[in-house]
Enzyme design. Structure first.
Site, PDB file in Angstrom:
ATOM      1  N   ASP A 309       0.820  -1.209   0.000  1.00  0.00           N
ATOM      2  CA  ASP A 309       0.000   0.000   0.000  1.00  0.00           C
ATOM      3  C   ASP A 309       0.857   1.264   0.000  1.00  0.00           C
ATOM      4  O   ASP A 309       1.929   1.308   0.610  1.00  0.00           O
ATOM      5  CB  ASP A 309      -0.898  -0.017   1.245  1.00  0.00           C
ATOM      6  CG  ASP A 309      -1.811   1.188   1.325  1.00  0.00           C
ATOM      7  OD1 ASP A 309      -2.668   1.335   0.439  1.00  0.00           O
ATOM      8  OD2 ASP A 309      -1.655   1.990   2.271  1.00  0.00           O
ATOM      9  N   GLU A 352       1.229  -0.438  -5.141  1.00  0.00           N
ATOM     10  CA  GLU A 352       0.191   0.568  -5.377  1.00  0.00           C
ATOM     11  C   GLU A 352       0.914   1.912  -5.475  1.00  0.00           C
ATOM     12  O   GLU A 352       1.224   2.540  -4.467  1.00  0.00           O
ATOM     13  CB  GLU A 352      -0.837   0.589  -4.245  1.00  0.00           C
ATOM     14  CG  GLU A 352      -2.038   1.474  -4.560  1.00  0.00           C
ATOM     15  CD  GLU A 352      -2.389   2.454  -3.457  1.00  0.00           C
ATOM     16  OE1 GLU A 352      -3.340   3.228  -3.650  1.00  0.00           O
ATOM     17  OE2 GLU A 352      -1.710   2.469  -2.412  1.00  0.00           O
TER      18      GLU A 352
END
Length: 645
Positions: A309, A352
């Site tokens: 993330d 990401e």
């Protein structure tokens, strides 16, 4: 778990060297010492004045079980006899300021159910895995040249019981896995399952990185869930957050009263985007904590991949008005990926990342960050902006649908239609579509057709498969009652047929990361907002022609250039009546007319449906036609590739 006695550990190894089994030292381990069964507690608190273990067993009295400091750099340890599994505990830390603070164990493998915050003694050993067949099959496949369809979900809001309570890990195995198998997804990607205090952080603001959240059961229950996924051929990807953590008082924040896991410098410690603090990725102990954690999930939970993330937030400092790269983070990510792929070369490490940082999916020995996949955020943003535009104005932003092919092979991409785009007032995918009720469904079918035929692996957030009308509500489950409505049933049927077609069609995934796998037929028809292209597999006879019409107009006898095959069949048309469309389909076999068009050797004349995608497959093998220079016709893209990992 092979517990290492602290006194036997090389004094400086954890503090100065790459040590990726730190979970074997730290945490609470059930052991036998001097013929007495009990628990060995070990923790790192470099600036603590004194440490003790507290719990129900000593009535939370921090004077009773004082810990021994075993390294000058702040490793503390204590063996307490006669403590058993399921005992709750915390560390009582006397700070240099003289305060006593109570902290959960950073290395605990289990925790109390929120709102309680204590750690729980748990023996993580003992689960008997049954996924050897899965491991063998995975070794035989390439993560680059196989179909990949990822179903992203939030464990707590996919489905709830009638009384509103959560399904457990074991219950979700019974509910979710048959659904995923029915839809032919290859993987599920679960939003973070590390222990976290606040439900609405969705797990992204964790306190217990080694503890699978107790909301859904025990660590062994989660192992069972993963085992069952593997039994049915489903890979499991976890969202993982190595960039920042929450500031809850019982967690990692100011662990010993001073910055321990976070940066000391306030300018870079705080993460204003989420109100969290950033891990100090330049500190060896923090790197060992995080990389050990990644390997822990791989080894003990048999996870098949991580979606890392907020990589963009890691790569650059948060300093106001500055965009300066964080070399600590760059170095950490490379070290992380090297460690992960040394453990499992078939693992999925997905970044990401919304930046233009180069070589994210290139190996570290080529100067890259070392991931093997990256979310294509640019594609997602451009395509959704295009789809939200009124159809009559799409011709003015035509380039948003073609721009992605200029960089499609610069990285190994996953195309994400993720949770981030269907929450916080952004509307669901269906409700983003302009127009009336019928138009919305037609355009969502069109979007999915373009999604599955564009180069790149696929990821869809839960609910999109049947046209969830409301945006994602994290405290509620999906609107399963929508299956009572005909158009949603049509959408669901269409999605299942589309994903089945994708999986059985090698041209749609075999050369995802090679420019040989894509060629525009016509990328410039902005006036009609029609795009046509070829997807190509390893074999020249493996080819599909895709035509997408992003307006409501219907076109008869529309000429489309095609590779030189004799006949074509329409294998999917999103406007078919069985999908809720108007029925403007091409039922008959299409004979290729041997007249060049669109720089192709032949062409077909087809009906192009409103807001529709038509996919054509050649019936016979190529006839070996010759170009003017005498060479064989070959499908080729005009973009260049950096090459694969």
């Amino acid at each position: 778990m092979n517990v290492i006695n602290c006194e036997e550990v090389k004094r400086d190894e954890f503090h100065t060297e790459k040590y990726y089994e730190s979970y074997n030292i730290f945490g609470a381990h059930i052991v036998t010492e001097d013929e007495m069964r009990g628990v060995r507690f070990t923790v790192w608190a470099p600036h603590a004045k004194a440490m003790s273990v507290v719990g129900d067993f000593n009535e939370w009295d921090y004077e009773q079980h004082k810990m021994l400091q075993v390294t000058e750099e702040g490793i503390w340890s204590l063996f307490i006899p006669h403590i058993e599994e399921k005992e709750i505990y915390k560390y009582a830390i006397e700070t240099m300021a003289g305060d006593v603070i109570f902290k959960a164990d950073p290395y605990a493998v289990y925790a109390e159910v929120r709102p309680n915050t204590a750690s729980v003694v748990f023996d993580i050993k003992g689960y008997e895995w049954n996924d050897k067949n899965w491991s063998r099959k995975k070794k035989k496949k390439s993560v680059y040249k196989e179909a990949m369809t990822v179903y992203e979900l939030h464990f707590g809001s996919w489905k709830k019981k009638e009384d509103g309570t959560l399904y457990s890990y074991r219950e979700m195995a019974e509910e979710l896995i048959p659904y995923v198998v029915e839809h032919q997804f290859t993987h599920i990607e679960i939003m973070p399952l590390v222990e976290h205090p606040y439900d609405r952080s969705w797990g992204y603001q964790g306190t217990g990185y080694y503890a699978a959240t107790s909301r859904f059961g025990t660590p062994h229950d989660l192992m069972h869930f993963v085992d069952e996924c593997h039994k049915y051929g489903i890979g499991v990807i976890l969202d993982w957050v190595p960039g920042h953590f929450c500031k809850d008082a019982h967690g990692l924040y100011l662990f010993d009263g001073t910055p321990t896991y976070e940066y000391k410098d306030k300018d870079v410690q705080e993460n204003p985007v989420w109100g969290t603090v950033n891990f100090d990725l330049g500190k060896r102990e923090v790197r060992n904590f995080l990389i050990s954690n990644a390997l822990f999930w791989m080894r003990y939970f048999h996870i098949d991949g991580f979606r890392v993330d907020a990589v963009a937030n890691m790569l650059y400092w948060n300093k106001e008005g500055q965009e300066q790269s964080n070399e600590h983070a760059v170095s950490f990510l490379r070290e992380l990926n090297e460690a992960v792929f040394a453990e499992d070369e078939d693992f999925l490490m997905t970044a990401e990342d919304s930046t233009a940082w180069p070589l994210v999916t290139a190996p570290t020995y080529e100067g890259g960050l070392g991931f093997n996949y990256k979310w294509n955020m640019g594609w997602m943003n451009d395509v959704l902006k295009y789809m939200e535009c009124a159809p009559e104005y799409r011709k003015y932003i035509h380039e948003k649908m073609t721009f992605s092919l200029l960089y499609a092979y610069s990285e190994n991409f996953i195309l994400p239609l993720s949770h981030d785009e269907v929450v916080h007032g952004k509307k669901s995918l269906l409700n983003k579509m302009p127009g009336d009720y019928w138009d919305k469904f037609a355009q969502l079918r069109l979007l999915y057709g373009y999604f599955f035929t564009h180069p790149g692996k696929k990821l869809l957030f839960m609910g999109g498969e049947f046209g969830q009308f409301d945006e994602w509500k994290d405290l509620e489950d999906l609107d399963w009652n929508l299956h009572d409505f005909e158009m949603h049933r049509y959408m669901h049927d269409y999605f299942k047929e589309l994903i089945a077609l994708y999986k059985r069609s090698k041209p749609l995934w075999q050369l995802d990361h090679s420019p040989e796998g894509f060629q525009w037929i016509d990328a410039n028809n902005n006036e009609q907002s029609i795009f046509s292209f070829i997807r190509q597999g390893d074999k020249q006879e493996d080819a599909l022609v895709v035509v997408c019409n992003f307006t409501k107009a219907t076109y008869e006898n529309y000429k489309v250039g095609v590779p030189d095959f004799e006949y074509y069949n329409e294998v999917l048309n999103s406007d078919a009546e069985q999908y809720g469309g108007s029925g403007q389909v091409n039922k008959k076999r299409l004979k290729a007319i041997q007249e060049p068009f669109h720089n192709q050797a032949a062409h077909v004349e087809i009906t192009i449906p409103p807001f529709g995608v038509s996919i054509l497959r050649p019936v016979k093998t190529r006839k070996g036609s010759k170009k003017q220079d005498g060479s064989k016709t070959k499908v080729r893209s005009n973009v260049t590739s950096r090459g694969k990992r």
